[in-house]
Design a protein around this motif. Structure first.
Motif, PDB file in Angstrom:
ATOM      1  N   ASP A 119       2.022   0.186 -11.844  1.00 26.04           N
ATOM      2  CA  ASP A 119       1.457  -0.534 -11.549  1.00 26.04           C
ATOM      3  C   ASP A 119       1.444  -0.761  -9.797  1.00 26.04           C
ATOM      4  O   ASP A 119       2.466  -0.282  -9.213  1.00 26.04           O
ATOM      5  CB  ASP A 119       2.075  -2.058 -11.793  1.00 26.04           C
ATOM      6  CG  ASP A 119       1.369  -3.176 -11.547  1.00 26.04           C
ATOM      7  OD1 ASP A 119      -0.008  -3.224 -11.554  1.00 26.04           O
ATOM      8  OD2 ASP A 119       1.782  -4.291 -11.299  1.00 26.04           O
ATOM      9  N   ALA A 120       0.508  -1.483  -9.286  1.00 22.15           N
ATOM     10  CA  ALA A 120       0.809  -1.274  -7.660  1.00 22.15           C
ATOM     11  C   ALA A 120       1.860  -2.468  -7.559  1.00 22.15           C
ATOM     12  O   ALA A 120       2.077  -3.621  -8.058  1.00 22.15           O
ATOM     13  CB  ALA A 120      -0.567  -2.051  -7.268  1.00 22.15           C
ATOM     14  N   MET A 121       2.641  -2.184  -6.410  1.00 19.56           N
ATOM     15  CA  MET A 121       3.728  -3.182  -6.175  1.00 19.56           C
ATOM     16  C   MET A 121       3.408  -4.517  -5.890  1.00 19.56           C
ATOM     17  O   MET A 121       4.223  -5.472  -6.259  1.00 19.56           O
ATOM     18  CB  MET A 121       4.509  -2.452  -4.923  1.00 19.56           C
ATOM     19  CG  MET A 121       5.801  -3.371  -4.768  1.00 19.56           C
ATOM     20  SD  MET A 121       6.587  -2.732  -3.282  1.00 19.56           S
ATOM     21  CE  MET A 121       6.924  -0.869  -3.834  1.00 19.56           C
ATOM     22  N   THR A 122       2.185  -4.697  -5.133  1.00 15.47           N
ATOM     23  CA  THR A 122       1.733  -5.884  -4.923  1.00 15.47           C
ATOM     24  C   THR A 122       1.615  -7.016  -6.261  1.00 15.47           C
ATOM     25  O   THR A 122       1.720  -8.175  -6.248  1.00 15.47           O
ATOM     26  CB  THR A 122       0.425  -6.217  -4.202  1.00 15.47           C
ATOM     27  OG1 THR A 122      -0.561  -5.285  -4.960  1.00 15.47           O
ATOM     28  CG2 THR A 122       0.657  -5.665  -2.740  1.00 15.47           C
ATOM     29  N   GLY A 123       1.515  -6.186  -7.471  1.00  9.54           N
ATOM     30  CA  GLY A 123       1.094  -7.142  -8.538  1.00  9.54           C
ATOM     31  C   GLY A 123       2.648  -7.390  -9.270  1.00  9.54           C
ATOM     32  O   GLY A 123       2.553  -8.423  -9.973  1.00  9.54           O
ATOM     33  N   THR A 135       5.695   5.438  -6.403  1.00  3.69           N
ATOM     34  CA  THR A 135       4.948   6.674  -6.269  1.00  3.69           C
ATOM     35  C   THR A 135       4.522   7.245  -4.770  1.00  3.69           C
ATOM     36  O   THR A 135       3.888   8.129  -4.913  1.00  3.69           O
ATOM     37  CB  THR A 135       3.800   6.694  -7.267  1.00  3.69           C
ATOM     38  OG1 THR A 135       2.814   5.568  -6.760  1.00  3.69           O
ATOM     39  CG2 THR A 135       4.296   6.160  -8.701  1.00  3.69           C
ATOM     40  N   THR A 136       4.618   6.488  -3.824  1.00  3.70           N
ATOM     41  CA  THR A 136       4.467   6.799  -2.712  1.00  3.70           C
ATOM     42  C   THR A 136       5.002   8.047  -2.184  1.00  3.70           C
ATOM     43  O   THR A 136       6.137   8.420  -2.700  1.00  3.70           O
ATOM     44  CB  THR A 136       4.305   5.721  -1.524  1.00  3.70           C
ATOM     45  OG1 THR A 136       5.585   5.079  -1.811  1.00  3.70           O
ATOM     46  CG2 THR A 136       3.189   4.667  -1.936  1.00  3.70           C
ATOM     47  N   ALA A 137       4.757   8.700  -1.167  1.00  4.39           N
ATOM     48  CA  ALA A 137       5.712   9.895  -0.274  1.00  4.39           C
ATOM     49  C   ALA A 137       7.005   9.310   0.101  1.00  4.39           C
ATOM     50  O   ALA A 137       8.107  10.056   0.108  1.00  4.39           O
ATOM     51  CB  ALA A 137       4.791  10.579   0.542  1.00  4.39           C
ATOM     52  N   THR A 138       6.906   8.085   0.554  1.00  7.00           N
ATOM     53  CA  THR A 138       8.139   7.474   1.157  1.00  7.00           C
ATOM     54  C   THR A 138       8.683   6.243   0.525  1.00  7.00           C
ATOM     55  O   THR A 138       7.896   5.765  -0.102  1.00  7.00           O
ATOM     56  CB  THR A 138       7.914   7.420   2.743  1.00  7.00           C
ATOM     57  OG1 THR A 138       6.947   6.438   2.854  1.00  7.00           O
ATOM     58  CG2 THR A 138       7.649   8.522   3.464  1.00  7.00           C
ATOM     59  N   ARG A 139       9.831   5.799   0.755  1.00  3.79           N
ATOM     60  CA  ARG A 139      10.285   4.763   0.097  1.00  3.79           C
ATOM     61  C   ARG A 139       9.499   3.495   0.679  1.00  3.79           C
ATOM     62  O   ARG A 139       9.116   3.255   1.670  1.00  3.79           O
ATOM     63  CB  ARG A 139      11.865   4.779   0.452  1.00  3.79           C
ATOM     64  CG  ARG A 139      12.724   5.508  -0.434  1.00  3.79           C
ATOM     65  CD  ARG A 139      14.144   5.404  -0.159  1.00  3.79           C
ATOM     66  NE  ARG A 139      14.888   6.349  -1.025  1.00  3.79           N
ATOM     67  CZ  ARG A 139      15.889   6.113  -1.689  1.00  3.79           C
ATOM     68  NH1 ARG A 139      16.280   4.933  -1.823  1.00  3.79           N
ATOM     69  NH2 ARG A 139      16.422   7.009  -2.399  1.00  3.79           N
ATOM     70  N   SER A 140       9.526   2.343  -0.081  1.00  2.00           N
ATOM     71  CA  SER A 140       8.817   1.119   0.231  1.00  2.00           C
ATOM     72  C   SER A 140       9.871   0.355   1.330  1.00  2.00           C
ATOM     73  O   SER A 140      11.049   0.250   0.835  1.00  2.00           O
ATOM     74  CB  SER A 140       8.371   0.389  -0.918  1.00  2.00           C
ATOM     75  OG  SER A 140       8.384  -0.909  -0.631  1.00  2.00           O
ATOM     76  N   GLU A 141       9.603  -0.234   2.059  1.00  2.00           N
ATOM     77  CA  GLU A 141      10.276  -1.126   3.128  1.00  2.00           C
ATOM     78  C   GLU A 141      10.692  -2.303   2.196  1.00  2.00           C
ATOM     79  O   GLU A 141      11.581  -3.032   2.576  1.00  2.00           O
ATOM     80  CB  GLU A 141       9.489  -1.443   4.357  1.00  2.00           C
ATOM     81  CG  GLU A 141       9.456  -0.357   5.336  1.00  2.00           C
ATOM     82  CD  GLU A 141       8.806  -0.695   6.728  1.00  2.00           C
ATOM     83  OE1 GLU A 141       8.810  -1.849   6.924  1.00  2.00           O
ATOM     84  OE2 GLU A 141       8.351   0.227   7.213  1.00  2.00           O
ATOM     85  N   ALA A 142       9.654  -2.739   1.500  1.00  2.00           N
ATOM     86  CA  ALA A 142       9.869  -3.993   0.598  1.00  2.00           C
ATOM     87  C   ALA A 142      10.980  -3.910  -0.530  1.00  2.00           C
ATOM     88  O   ALA A 142      11.713  -4.615  -0.757  1.00  2.00           O
ATOM     89  CB  ALA A 142       8.501  -4.526  -0.248  1.00  2.00           C
ATOM     90  N   LEU A 143      11.274  -2.562  -1.084  1.00  2.00           N
ATOM     91  CA  LEU A 143      12.209  -2.475  -2.127  1.00  2.00           C
ATOM     92  C   LEU A 143      12.810  -0.853  -1.512  1.00  2.00           C
ATOM     93  O   LEU A 143      12.792   0.037  -2.217  1.00  2.00           O
ATOM     94  CB  LEU A 143      11.438  -2.245  -3.388  1.00  2.00           C
ATOM     95  CG  LEU A 143      11.074  -3.522  -4.135  1.00  2.00           C
ATOM     96  CD1 LEU A 143      10.240  -3.182  -5.364  1.00  2.00           C
ATOM     97  CD2 LEU A 143      12.106  -4.567  -4.112  1.00  2.00           C
ATOM     98  N   GLU A 197       3.066  12.514  -5.412  1.00  2.00           N
ATOM     99  CA  GLU A 197       2.550  11.205  -4.501  1.00  2.00           C
ATOM    100  C   GLU A 197       1.431  10.821  -5.041  1.00  2.00           C
ATOM    101  O   GLU A 197       0.490  11.487  -5.158  1.00  2.00           O
ATOM    102  CB  GLU A 197       2.314  11.708  -3.205  1.00  2.00           C
ATOM    103  CG  GLU A 197       2.223  10.718  -2.017  1.00  2.00           C
ATOM    104  CD  GLU A 197       0.699  10.356  -2.006  1.00  2.00           C
ATOM    105  OE1 GLU A 197       0.473   9.352  -1.814  1.00  2.00           O
ATOM    106  OE2 GLU A 197      -0.035  11.153  -2.143  1.00  2.00           O
ATOM    107  N   THR A 198       1.413   9.557  -5.044  1.00  2.00           N
ATOM    108  CA  THR A 198       0.173   8.851  -5.120  1.00  2.00           C
ATOM    109  C   THR A 198       0.059   7.307  -4.892  1.00  2.00           C
ATOM    110  O   THR A 198       1.315   6.787  -5.065  1.00  2.00           O
ATOM    111  CB  THR A 198      -0.608   8.707  -6.810  1.00  2.00           C
ATOM    112  OG1 THR A 198      -1.758   8.245  -6.721  1.00  2.00           O
ATOM    113  CG2 THR A 198       0.482   7.979  -7.677  1.00  2.00           C
ATOM    114  N   SER A 199      -0.806   6.705  -4.428  1.00  2.00           N
ATOM    115  CA  SER A 199      -0.747   5.403  -3.770  1.00  2.00           C
ATOM    116  C   SER A 199      -2.103   4.721  -4.258  1.00  2.00           C
ATOM    117  O   SER A 199      -3.157   5.230  -4.382  1.00  2.00           O
ATOM    118  CB  SER A 199      -0.548   5.188  -2.432  1.00  2.00           C
ATOM    119  OG  SER A 199      -1.186   5.869  -1.656  1.00  2.00           O
ATOM    120  N   SER A 200      -2.354   3.473  -3.997  1.00  2.00           N
ATOM    121  CA  SER A 200      -3.757   2.835  -4.103  1.00  2.00           C
ATOM    122  C   SER A 200      -3.718   2.034  -2.875  1.00  2.00           C
ATOM    123  O   SER A 200      -2.870   1.796  -2.114  1.00  2.00           O
ATOM    124  CB  SER A 200      -3.326   1.678  -5.312  1.00  2.00           C
ATOM    125  OG  SER A 200      -2.344   0.735  -4.941  1.00  2.00           O
TER     126      SER A 200
END
Length: 150
Positions: A32-36, A52-60, A74-77
């Motif tokens: 799922d998209a993190m925003t959801g 699933t992004t290439a780098t870690r998320s600043e939010a988590l 790697e994949t992102s929306s």
């Protein structure tokens, strides 16, 4: 000895019904998209495994990337705003200017960051390139995997 897990793919009509079933235990995993889903993760209703992004998320930031386990993954929306094909250039430029201004607003930037979103202000031409690159990337995946519509 190796154990192979099989997954059954269930089509849903949107993220909300899928999240409802995930939280309710009807399904065991979801991409799922993190925003959801970030609010459910923070509330402890969902356990995030990776981004699933290439780098870690600043939010988590404690979540690993899938690429840590599957090198190269790697994949992102992304989301964007489009207009009909024959929309006059001056209208496109005005919309683009106002959307980019909104994305630069500190309150909007902070809210997007809180949801795990990353604002991507860009020109209309650059947005067109992003769309073309995405179509090319996923077109290759579809052709390589010989994916056919059901």
């Amino acid at each position: 000895m190796y154990q192979v897990a099989a997954a059954v793919i269930l089509p849903y009509r949107g993220g909300a019904p899928a999240l409802t079933d995930l939280i309710g235990g009807q399904v065991q995993i979801m991409f799922d998209a993190m925003t959801g889903s970030i609010e459910y993760i923070r509330a402890g209703k969902l356990r995030a495994l990776a981004v699933t992004t290439a780098t870690r998320s600043e939010a988590l930031p404690d979540l690993p990337t899938v690429g840590d386990f599957v090198p190269g993954y790697e994949t992102s929306s992304w989301s964007g705003i489009g207009a009909p094909k024959n929309t006059p250039t001056e209208i496109i430029d005005k919309l683009n200017k106002e959307i980019n201004a909104a994305l630069a607003d500190p309150k909007i930037k902070a809210r997007l960051a809180d949801l795990g979103g990353v604002p991507m202000p860009m020109s209309a031409a650059d947005f067109g390139k992003l769309i073309a690159e995405s179509v090319d990337k996923w077109g290759k995946v579809i052709r390589t995997a010989n994916i056919k519509p059901e």
